[in-house]
Design an enzyme around this catalytic site. Structure first.
Site, PDB file in Angstrom:
ATOM      1  N   ASN A  90     -56.676 117.287  24.488  1.00 50.58           N
ATOM      2  CA  ASN A  90     -55.925 118.344  23.551  1.00 50.58           C
ATOM      3  C   ASN A  90     -55.560 117.852  22.050  1.00 50.58           C
ATOM      4  O   ASN A  90     -55.628 118.765  21.098  1.00 50.58           O
ATOM      5  CB  ASN A  90     -54.901 118.809  24.449  1.00 50.58           C
ATOM      6  CG  ASN A  90     -53.892 119.665  23.189  1.00 50.58           C
ATOM      7  OD1 ASN A  90     -54.343 120.822  22.859  1.00 50.58           O
ATOM      8  ND2 ASN A  90     -52.891 119.142  22.891  1.00 50.58           N
ATOM      9  N   TYR A 157     -63.669 118.822  10.755  1.00 48.86           N
ATOM     10  CA  TYR A 157     -63.274 119.382  11.832  1.00 48.86           C
ATOM     11  C   TYR A 157     -64.270 120.275  12.637  1.00 48.86           C
ATOM     12  O   TYR A 157     -64.382 120.219  13.724  1.00 48.86           O
ATOM     13  CB  TYR A 157     -61.926 120.582  11.482  1.00 48.86           C
ATOM     14  CG  TYR A 157     -61.234 120.967  12.656  1.00 48.86           C
ATOM     15  CD1 TYR A 157     -60.227 119.956  13.233  1.00 48.86           C
ATOM     16  CD2 TYR A 157     -61.380 122.267  13.224  1.00 48.86           C
ATOM     17  CE1 TYR A 157     -59.856 120.482  14.667  1.00 48.86           C
ATOM     18  CE2 TYR A 157     -60.660 122.710  14.051  1.00 48.86           C
ATOM     19  CZ  TYR A 157     -60.091 121.805  15.065  1.00 48.86           C
ATOM     20  OH  TYR A 157     -59.258 122.430  16.018  1.00 48.86           O
ATOM     21  N   LYS A 161     -65.794 119.271  16.290  1.00 54.59           N
ATOM     22  CA  LYS A 161     -65.645 120.076  17.392  1.00 54.59           C
ATOM     23  C   LYS A 161     -67.004 120.309  18.009  1.00 54.59           C
ATOM     24  O   LYS A 161     -67.235 120.751  19.342  1.00 54.59           O
ATOM     25  CB  LYS A 161     -64.926 121.191  17.104  1.00 54.59           C
ATOM     26  CG  LYS A 161     -63.234 121.115  16.885  1.00 54.59           C
ATOM     27  CD  LYS A 161     -62.859 120.412  18.070  1.00 54.59           C
ATOM     28  CE  LYS A 161     -61.204 120.488  17.840  1.00 54.59           C
ATOM     29  NZ  LYS A 161     -60.570 119.744  19.132  1.00 54.59           N
ATOM     30  N   THR A 194     -49.643 127.188  15.447  1.00 49.73           N
ATOM     31  CA  THR A 194     -49.212 125.823  15.466  1.00 49.73           C
ATOM     32  C   THR A 194     -49.008 125.592  14.179  1.00 49.73           C
ATOM     33  O   THR A 194     -49.352 126.137  13.251  1.00 49.73           O
ATOM     34  CB  THR A 194     -50.159 125.136  16.420  1.00 49.73           C
ATOM     35  OG1 THR A 194     -51.460 125.411  15.833  1.00 49.73           O
ATOM     36  CG2 THR A 194     -50.308 125.652  17.867  1.00 49.73           C
TER      37      THR A 194
END
Length: 252
Positions: A90, A157, A161, A194
């Site tokens: 995670n 990023y 991913k 978040t």
């Protein structure tokens, strides 16, 4: 001998990771959490629930040490004590939000290590250490929609991913050929309120053309809370068809 569910979770000290850890404890799971910092409140919750919660403070930008330790730790476990074992990758990191040539090299290296190298190394260690186990084994990689579509000022990023998605596909093929192969999924959990979203909304609009979209998501109330997102992710993990599609969206 009583059997317990064991979940190994990275990035468990805050955000969706912390929410998943709390919900897993409430569901009766024992935890091994790997994050930069330990969380005293999580340890207290585990004690109150009568569950085991081991926390390793470790910077996953240097994941080789954590992977080696995980391999040794799992090999010392008695699988007869367990009903299942799961790894959830995670932890995530976004470097400076800017065009690729405007990001410091050290930030790029750390982001790629946390977002791609660490999940790959930990998955390798997990599968190797549990290869002979007879209990159900699962790997859940927390991916992102940005691994499936390009966005300016997000090259590192997006690349990490996308790499996570594709290594998941490869490992799924490998494990499908084994008698008790692990089931593995790279799951995009949706947009979540978040610290990462705060970072995106606070970026320089001159360097990040999509900043307004992220501001709009917050203003429209379109962001899921960490607790809501964690519940959806963990529900997906328990689906009978988990692993049938190695790259998935939580809304699938």
């Amino acid at each position: 001998m009583s059997q317990r569910h064991l979940t190994i979770l990275t990035g468990a000290s805050r955000g969706m990771g912390l929410a998943m850890a709390q919900q897993l404890l409430a569901a009766g799971h024992d935890l091994l959490c790997i994050a930069r910092h330990t969380n005293d409140a999580l340890a207290a919750e585990a004690k109150q629930a009568g569950r085991q919660c081991e926390q390793w403070p470790h910077d996953l930008a240097r994941a080789d040490g954590a992977a080696t330790r995980l391999d040794t730790w799992l090999q010392a476990r008695d699988q007869r004590e367990l009903a299942s074992v799961t790894l959830i990758n995670n932890a995530g990191l976004i470097p400076r939000i800017a065009p690729l040539d405007d990001i410091p090299v050290d930030q790029l290296k750390d982001a790629m290590r946390v977002d791609l190298e660490a999940p790959l190394l930990l998955t390798s260690a997990f599968l190797r250490a549990t290869a002979a186990w007879k209990v159900p084994r699962k790997v859940l990689n927390i991916s992102s929609g940005l691994g499936r579509r390009a966005m300016a000022a997000q090259a590192a990023y997006c690349a990490a991913k996308a790499g996570m998605d594709h290594f998941t596909r490869c490992v799924a093929l490998e494990q499908a050929a084994l008698p008790n192969g692990a089931r593995i999924v790279s799951l995009a959990p949706g947009v979540i309120d978040t610290d990462m979203q705060v970072q995106l909304r606070g970026a320089d609009a001159a360097l990040f053309p999509d900043r307004g979209n992220f501001v709009g998501l917050k203003e429209k109330g379109a962001l899921a809370s960490p607790e809501e997102a964690a519940a959806r992710v963990l529900a997906y993990l328990q689906r009978p068809d988990f692993g049938s599609n190695p790259v998935a969206d939580v809304r699938d």
